[in-house]
Scaffold this motif. Structure first.
Motif, PDB file in Angstrom:
ATOM      1  N   GLN A   1      40.323 -89.484  -0.877  1.00 36.38           N
ATOM      2  CA  GLN A   1      38.868 -89.543  -0.877  1.00 36.38           C
ATOM      3  C   GLN A   1      38.335 -90.875  -0.340  1.00 36.38           C
ATOM      4  O   GLN A   1      37.410 -90.875   0.484  1.00 36.38           O
ATOM      5  CB  GLN A   1      38.312 -89.260  -2.271  1.00 36.38           C
ATOM      6  CG  GLN A   1      36.792 -89.122  -2.322  1.00 36.38           C
ATOM      7  CD  GLN A   1      36.254 -88.010  -1.437  1.00 36.38           C
ATOM      8  OE1 GLN A   1      36.936 -87.007  -1.180  1.00 36.38           O
ATOM      9  NE2 GLN A   1      35.032 -88.162  -0.959  1.00 36.38           N
ATOM     10  N   PRO A   2      38.885 -92.034  -0.755  1.00 37.39           N
ATOM     11  CA  PRO A   2      38.387 -93.291  -0.171  1.00 37.39           C
ATOM     12  C   PRO A   2      38.602 -93.363   1.334  1.00 37.39           C
ATOM     13  O   PRO A   2      37.723 -93.833   2.075  1.00 37.39           O
ATOM     14  CB  PRO A   2      39.194 -94.365  -0.906  1.00 37.39           C
ATOM     15  CG  PRO A   2      39.595 -93.736  -2.193  1.00 37.39           C
ATOM     16  CD  PRO A   2      39.833 -92.290  -1.862  1.00 37.39           C
ATOM     17  N   MET A   3      39.756 -92.910   1.823  1.00 37.15           N
ATOM     18  CA  MET A   3      40.005 -92.909   3.263  1.00 37.15           C
ATOM     19  C   MET A   3      39.096 -91.912   3.976  1.00 37.15           C
ATOM     20  O   MET A   3      38.622 -92.168   5.084  1.00 37.15           O
ATOM     21  CB  MET A   3      41.470 -92.586   3.540  1.00 37.15           C
ATOM     22  CG  MET A   3      42.445 -93.679   3.133  1.00 37.15           C
ATOM     23  SD  MET A   3      42.193 -95.236   4.046  1.00 37.15           S
ATOM     24  CE  MET A   3      42.936 -94.825   5.618  1.00 37.15           C
ATOM     25  N   PHE A   4      38.831 -90.779   3.317  1.00 37.98           N
ATOM     26  CA  PHE A   4      37.917 -89.795   3.891  1.00 37.98           C
ATOM     27  C   PHE A   4      36.528 -90.394   4.069  1.00 37.98           C
ATOM     28  O   PHE A   4      35.898 -90.248   5.119  1.00 37.98           O
ATOM     29  CB  PHE A   4      37.845 -88.558   2.986  1.00 37.98           C
ATOM     30  CG  PHE A   4      36.807 -87.562   3.405  1.00 37.98           C
ATOM     31  CD1 PHE A   4      37.067 -86.651   4.407  1.00 37.98           C
ATOM     32  CD2 PHE A   4      35.545 -87.550   2.804  1.00 37.98           C
ATOM     33  CE1 PHE A   4      36.103 -85.725   4.814  1.00 37.98           C
ATOM     34  CE2 PHE A   4      34.577 -86.641   3.200  1.00 37.98           C
ATOM     35  CZ  PHE A   4      34.858 -85.729   4.207  1.00 37.98           C
ATOM     36  N   GLU A   5      36.047 -91.080   3.039  1.00 45.24           N
ATOM     37  CA  GLU A   5      34.702 -91.661   3.100  1.00 45.24           C
ATOM     38  C   GLU A   5      34.617 -92.757   4.151  1.00 45.24           C
ATOM     39  O   GLU A   5      33.584 -92.917   4.814  1.00 45.24           O
ATOM     40  CB  GLU A   5      34.326 -92.208   1.726  1.00 45.24           C
ATOM     41  CG  GLU A   5      34.124 -91.106   0.680  1.00 45.24           C
ATOM     42  CD  GLU A   5      33.960 -91.640  -0.729  1.00 45.24           C
ATOM     43  OE1 GLU A   5      34.012 -92.883  -0.895  1.00 45.24           O
ATOM     44  OE2 GLU A   5      33.796 -90.837  -1.655  1.00 45.24           O
TER      45      GLU A   5
ATOM     46  N   ASP B   1      45.552 -89.891   8.509  1.00 38.34           N
ATOM     47  CA  ASP B   1      44.889 -91.187   8.598  1.00 38.34           C
ATOM     48  C   ASP B   1      45.948 -92.266   8.800  1.00 38.34           C
ATOM     49  O   ASP B   1      47.145 -91.979   8.865  1.00 38.34           O
ATOM     50  CB  ASP B   1      44.077 -91.450   7.334  1.00 38.34           C
ATOM     51  CG  ASP B   1      44.969 -91.506   6.105  1.00 38.34           C
ATOM     52  OD1 ASP B   1      45.878 -90.672   5.976  1.00 38.34           O
ATOM     53  OD2 ASP B   1      44.769 -92.389   5.265  1.00 38.34           O
ATOM     54  N   ARG B   2      45.522 -93.523   8.879  1.00 36.23           N
ATOM     55  CA  ARG B   2      46.458 -94.596   9.206  1.00 36.23           C
ATOM     56  C   ARG B   2      47.436 -94.896   8.073  1.00 36.23           C
ATOM     57  O   ARG B   2      48.452 -95.555   8.296  1.00 36.23           O
ATOM     58  CB  ARG B   2      45.700 -95.867   9.585  1.00 36.23           C
ATOM     59  CG  ARG B   2      44.985 -96.588   8.451  1.00 36.23           C
ATOM     60  CD  ARG B   2      44.115 -97.678   9.030  1.00 36.23           C
ATOM     61  NE  ARG B   2      43.704 -98.649   8.022  1.00 36.23           N
ATOM     62  CZ  ARG B   2      42.826 -99.604   8.243  1.00 36.23           C
ATOM     63  NH1 ARG B   2      42.255 -99.711   9.433  1.00 36.23           N
ATOM     64  NH2 ARG B   2      42.502-100.467   7.297  1.00 36.23           N
ATOM     65  N   ALA B   3      47.164 -94.392   6.862  1.00 37.60           N
ATOM     66  CA  ALA B   3      48.071 -94.609   5.736  1.00 37.60           C
ATOM     67  C   ALA B   3      49.097 -93.493   5.596  1.00 37.60           C
ATOM     68  O   ALA B   3      49.938 -93.532   4.696  1.00 37.60           O
ATOM     69  CB  ALA B   3      47.274 -94.742   4.441  1.00 37.60           C
ATOM     70  N   THR B   4      49.046 -92.502   6.481  1.00 47.36           N
ATOM     71  CA  THR B   4      49.916 -91.334   6.385  1.00 47.36           C
ATOM     72  C   THR B   4      50.858 -91.276   7.583  1.00 47.36           C
ATOM     73  O   THR B   4      50.439 -90.873   8.678  1.00 47.36           O
ATOM     74  CB  THR B   4      49.078 -90.040   6.314  1.00 47.36           C
ATOM     75  OG1 THR B   4      48.153 -90.138   5.225  1.00 47.36           O
ATOM     76  CG2 THR B   4      49.961 -88.828   6.128  1.00 47.36           C
ATOM     77  N   PRO B   5      52.109 -91.655   7.424  1.00 46.59           N
ATOM     78  CA  PRO B   5      53.044 -91.631   8.549  1.00 46.59           C
ATOM     79  C   PRO B   5      53.540 -90.228   8.856  1.00 46.59           C
ATOM     80  O   PRO B   5      53.507 -89.328   7.996  1.00 46.59           O
ATOM     81  CB  PRO B   5      54.198 -92.520   8.061  1.00 46.59           C
ATOM     82  CG  PRO B   5      54.186 -92.344   6.574  1.00 46.59           C
ATOM     83  CD  PRO B   5      52.728 -92.197   6.200  1.00 46.59           C
ATOM     84  N   GLY B   6      54.017 -90.044  10.065  1.00 50.53           N
ATOM     85  CA  GLY B   6      54.658 -88.792  10.450  1.00 50.53           C
ATOM     86  C   GLY B   6      56.145 -89.042  10.556  1.00 50.53           C
ATOM     87  O   GLY B   6      56.626 -89.592  11.547  1.00 50.53           O
ATOM     88  N   THR B   7      56.886 -88.674   9.532  1.00 55.19           N
ATOM     89  CA  THR B   7      58.311 -88.985   9.477  1.00 55.19           C
ATOM     90  C   THR B   7      59.174 -87.771   9.822  1.00 55.19           C
ATOM     91  O   THR B   7      58.719 -86.624   9.772  1.00 55.19           O
ATOM     92  CB  THR B   7      58.714 -89.471   8.074  1.00 55.19           C
ATOM     93  OG1 THR B   7      58.566 -88.377   7.145  1.00 55.19           O
ATOM     94  CG2 THR B   7      57.826 -90.632   7.625  1.00 55.19           C
ATOM     95  N   ALA B   8      60.440 -88.036  10.113  1.00 55.03           N
ATOM     96  CA  ALA B   8      61.377 -86.966  10.411  1.00 55.03           C
ATOM     97  C   ALA B   8      61.496 -86.009   9.233  1.00 55.03           C
ATOM     98  O   ALA B   8      61.621 -84.789   9.415  1.00 55.03           O
ATOM     99  CB  ALA B   8      62.745 -87.562  10.758  1.00 55.03           C
ATOM    100  N   GLU B   9      61.434 -86.542   8.018  1.00 51.79           N
ATOM    101  CA  GLU B   9      61.535 -85.706   6.829  1.00 51.79           C
ATOM    102  C   GLU B   9      60.375 -84.719   6.751  1.00 51.79           C
ATOM    103  O   GLU B   9      60.550 -83.550   6.395  1.00 51.79           O
ATOM    104  CB  GLU B   9      61.577 -86.571   5.572  1.00 51.79           C
ATOM    105  CG  GLU B   9      61.804 -85.774   4.295  1.00 51.79           C
ATOM    106  CD  GLU B   9      61.865 -86.638   3.050  1.00 51.79           C
ATOM    107  OE1 GLU B   9      62.364 -86.148   2.022  1.00 51.79           O
ATOM    108  OE2 GLU B   9      61.392 -87.796   3.095  1.00 51.79           O
TER     109      GLU B   9
END
Length: 327
Positions: free
Chosen positions: A11-15, A59-67
């Motif tokens: 929610q904070p990142m969304f806002e 968002d920038r706090a959410t990585p796209g990992t192989a897992e």
């Protein structure tokens, strides 16, 4: 088939970085599943939360990992709501046949404007004076540097560097540029030697790691100022601290650093001769909405069976291509 999209923003990142207008636009093209965990999701946790979704907006706090890519069989596309895709394992996404997209830079003006603000603050002591008054003390008068008589050195002549240079020239500053792609580029150490303020806007590449280290700071004028608006890994923090401690540099302004989320390191941020902001240069409603709306357009294209703009691995997006052909 209705497209389902997982919006990874808390929610904070969304806002701060997405907003209701973009969400409404997204819902015109897809069923939206929100991140209601209150936490930034990584790896298998992100895969589990996005189960059954064909797209993830990160968002920038959410990585796209192989897992993650290994455990979301329905995923067609991973949309980064930013320009920087350094936290996405593009090779792993490609191996899984998942399309990766990035946003276009909507933060150019915002970053350049903050850069000018930091420069003015540095050379005129605004933060120090305001802090003294707020603490109930009478600040001392301090001789400042008049920018219309100063030389600004910009390392990196991308869109932000160009915008910053234009504003600085309009203020009467002499501007020097160092960029290997620029015909009139000034040599790196020559620029540092002539600049009253040096601004780091170089790209973060393996060859630019610690670009601003002990040798670079030693090459700067005694009493000059340093500003970093690029990435923390471009600066050797220990070398910067030593240059400040020895008073070779009069001060520094940092919007980025090596702490979490590219924030300035606390050891530097708390110094009296440093002005630090928590990686907010691109944090304006206009800039955030620009990049959020890019993801809306990308999802709209995906829903219509078109390759979205901003694709970084289009030739490896096997799941998207299969969807196009009804597979």
């Amino acid at each position: 088939m209705t497209l389902r999209v997982f919006l990874a923003h808390t929610q904070p990142m969304f806002e701060g970085y997405y907003g209701e207008r973009a969400l409404a636009g997204l819902r015109e093209h897809a069923e939206v599943v929100r991140n209601t965990t209150g936490a930034a999701l990584v790896g298998r946790a992100l895969a589990d939360a996005a189960a059954g979704c064909q797209a993830i907006i990160a968002d920038r706090a959410t990585p796209g990992t192989a897992e993650t890519f290994a455990h979301v069989p329905d995923l067609i596309a991973f949309h980064r709501c930013a320009v920087d895709i350094s936290t996405i394992d593009v090779a792993a996404a490609s191996a899984a046949g998942v399309l990766v997209t990035q946003a276009t830079p909507g933060f150019v003006d915002a970053v350049a404007e903050l850069g000018i603000g930091l420069i003015v603050d540095l050379v005129r002591g605004i933060t120090d004076a305001a802090g003294a008054y707020r603490a109930g003390r009478e600040p001392e008068g301090r001789m400042g540097l008049q920018l219309s008589h100063a030389t600004l050195g910009i390392v990196g002549h991308g869109r932000i560097g160009q915008r910053l240079a234009a504003i600085a020239r309009a203020m009467g500053m002499r501007v020097l540029i160092n960029d290997p792609a620029l015909a009139e580029s000034v040599a790196f150490h020559a620029l540092l030697a002539e600049s009253d303020i040096a601004v780091c806007l170089a790209p973060a590449l393996p060859q630019t790691e610690n670009l601003f280290g002990a040798a670079a700071f030693a090459a700067m004028k005694r009493g000059a100022y340093f500003v970093n608006l690029a990435r923390g890994q471009l600066v050797d923090d220990a070398a910067l601290e030593a240059a400040l401690e020895g008073r070779h540099l009069a001060g520094a302004a940092l919007d980025v650093g090596r702490a979490m989320d590219q924030r300035p390191a606390a050891r530097l941020a708390c110094r009296h001769d440093v002005i630090a902001t928590p990686h907010i240069a691109g944090l304006t409603r206009e800039a955030a909405e620009h990049q959020a709306m890019d993801t809306v357009r990308q999802v709209a294209a995906l829903a219509a069976g078109r390759m979205p703009e901003g694709a970084v691995n289009a030739s490896d997006a096997r799941r998207f291509l299969a969807r196009q052909h009804g597979g």
